[in-house]
Design a protein around this motif. Structure first.
Motif: not given
Length: 600
Positions: A199-200, A208-209, A217-221, A233-236
């Protein structure tokens, strides 16, 4: 109440410093660096190009299509790297832009104008439901849902089994458009995301995060634009329980007319290897060989599944066949017995001028260069189709193998998914009756004026049709439910022309006679009839409109992907509709209808 056919709400667009601005949500659609922002926010963090290159098929879903910037940016990058992966790009949009606004919005980013125009030209009318268009030689498939995000996500997650590889969340900010960011929607995303899906989004909002994290989802800034404090935000999701069904690899199409050729091309564009079988020596024979078939709509302004089918089928066929040589000449629909002026006015209001516009007599004279001076509804994308040429171009694909001079054989127990698009060569007498079909002769006639002068190419619909093309006037097609005496069909078609052009003197050039299949309700028959057997039949005189839509329905069913119709519209065309009707009333073909009238 279901909105099968209704004009969607206005996007309430404004312009601020040259950028599109939503007055409804009080926010801009995109940043001033447009394509660079798409690359920075959506494509690079998800390693999209590398993942697509390594896949046979890849699915992106965007919530909030907006100006189409994200789609077009990705399309151009895929084209530049010569990608042959099948990419499904599915987008949901409640407030779609008009074509001219989309062109203005994208025109300031340095994107080649012909690419912007190509996208704008493919946009469907602003009516609810699913629409599909093809780009990059068919390897990139754009599926648009026009309507509420909750309904779109419900249908996508319930009817599409192929799974999602990447999500773009690009609605307006959560504080201004909370419906797009509902936690229930984010939970639906988890249920259809494939392993290692991403998810981007531009949003770094805490809610949202947290919602993404709550759904696995593992979330990164991600660092934002240099020189700003803004993050994205990136979610994997590293592993999910979702497992798409195995990909279908091979399919057979029996019948090389318009219905079969379009079915073969549609399946090939979706990554399948297709065997196309035709009993004649070339494709586009028999009924598909008509010299000037028209592509002109039979609209209804009612809010019904039938009206939705007619609009969607016409829009889809117009977009698809324009890529394979149909000639857009425009069509004028004059008020007649089945289409009074008030209905034409309502249709024009519903669809907008890009699809239908009511013109007064002077305006009609201008667009037809004096050929007609009567008020009517102008359809600018109506086209003339030359069947054999179109069929030949449709079949030219690396995944299609053509077999000609081979008899058509119908069997319900097929070894691979098989579509029968065999026109008048029906499945057999029992199937003909159970499907309530009739074979009806008809004729198109070609005339030339006795005083040769240039004719404006266009279509005129008025209790039948007249089409001018290449210095000829074509009229037809007759529907001969009983045996007509020799010469009556030509006389009838000549009368159609002289009624519209009483001063025109004509010489008859040639007649084209064929038979077409029609069903008892005059709708095509599209769907499954055996474990691996499907049909695309009974297109009557509407094949230039109904066959592309039918091909999409069948391909989507075979691949278990989201179709471009509502369930209700799909049921209108399904073969089993006759079985349920025959349980309530007698089969009309057993009450005096002649199943195979004699042709002259």
């Amino acid at each position: 109440m279901n909105a099968f056919l209704a004009r969607l709400p206005d996007p309430e667009l404004d312009w601020v410093d040259g950028l599109p601005y939503s007055k409804r949500f009080r926010d801009i659609y995109c940043a001033s660096d447009g394509p660079a922002e798409t690359q920075r926010v959506f494509i690079e963090p998800a390693r999209l190009l590398d993942r697509i290159a390594a896949a046979r098929q890849f699915t992106v879903v965007e919530l909030g299509f907006g100006t189409g910037l994200n789609f077009l940016t990705l399309a151009l990058k895929l084209r530049d790297c010569c990608s042959t992966t099948r990419v499904r790009y599915i987008a949901i949009e409640r407030y779609p832009l008009e074509s001219h606004d989309l062109m203005r919005a994208l025109g300031s980013f340095g994107i080649p104008s012909h690419d912007v125009q190509a996208l704008a030209a493919q946009l469907p009318p602003r009516v609810p439901g699913w629409h599909r268009r093809y780009f990059n030689s068919g390897d990139l498939e754009l599926t648009l849902f026009y309507g509420d995000v909750a309904l779109g996500m419900k249908e996508l997650t319930g009817r599409d089994k192929a799974g999602v590889d990447a999500w773009f969340l690009d609605g307006f900010a959560p504080s201004r458009n909370p419906g797009m960011w509902d936690p229930a929607i984010l939970a639906q995303m988890r249920d259809v995301t494939k392993t290692n899906g991403t998810v981007t989004t531009f949003s770094a909002a805490g809610e949202v995060r947290r919602a993404l994290q709550a759904n696995g989802f593992q979330v990164r800034r991600i660092e934002g634009k240099p020189g700003t404090k803004r993050h994205t935000t990136l979610g994997l999701i590293a592993d999910t329980s979702y497992r798409p069904p195995p990909l279908t690899k091979n399919v057979r199409v029996v019948g090389g007319g318009l219905a079969g050729s379009i079915a073969a091309r549609t399946l090939a564009m979706k990554g399948l290897d297709v065997e196309l079988i035709e009993k004649q020596a070339y494709l586009g024979s028999a009924t598909s060989a008509i010299p000037a078939a028209i592509q002109h709509p039979r609209y209804s302004a009612a809010n019904t599944p039938l009206a939705q089918y007619r609009v969607h089928a016409y829009a889809h066929a117009s977009a698809l066949l324009s890529q394979f040589g149909s000639t857009r000449v425009g069509g004028l629909h004059l008020p007649d017995d089945g289409m009074p002026p008030e209905r034409l006015h309502k249709i024009a209001e519903l669809l907008g001028s890009g699809w239908c516009e009511w013109l007064d007599a002077d305006a009609v004279a201008e667009v037809t260069q004096g050929l007609i001076r009567r008020a009517g509804a102008w359809h600018p994308v109506s086209a003339i189709v030359k069947g054999p040429d179109i069929c030949a171009k449709l079949s030219q694909h690396r995944r299609i193998r053509i077999i000609t001079d081979q008899a058509h054989v119908f069997v319900t127990a097929c070894d691979v998914p098989t579509i029968f698009a065999t026109g008048c060569e029906l499945l057999g007498s029992s199937e003909q009756v159970s499907l309530e079909t009739m074979v009806i002769p008809g004729q198109v006639d070609a005339f030339v004026p006795t005083e040769p002068k240039p004719l404006t190419a266009c279509i005129v619909a008025h209790n039948g049709y007249v089409a001018s093309s290449e210095s000829r006037l074509y009229a037809g097609s007759t529907y001969e439910y009983t045996r007509w005496a020799p010469g009556v069909a030509t006389k009838t078609n000549r009368a159609r022309i002289t009624h519209l052009f009483p001063k025109q003197r004509l010489n008859h050039v040639e007649s084209f006679r064929e038979r077409r299949v029609v069903s008892s309700d005059r709708l095509p028959i599209v769907g499954q009839v055996g474990e691996h057997s499907w049909v695309s039949l009974a297109h009557g005189s509407s094949g230039t409109i109904s066959t592309p839509f039918a091909a999409e329905l069948l391909a989507s069913a075979i691949l278990q992907e989201i179709p471009i119709s509502s369930d209700a519209a799909g049921r209108l065309l399904a073969p089993e509709r006759f079985r349920s009707r025959q349980a309530r009333r007698p089969n009309p073909l057993t009450r005096g209808f002649q199943a195979r009238p004699n042709a002259e």
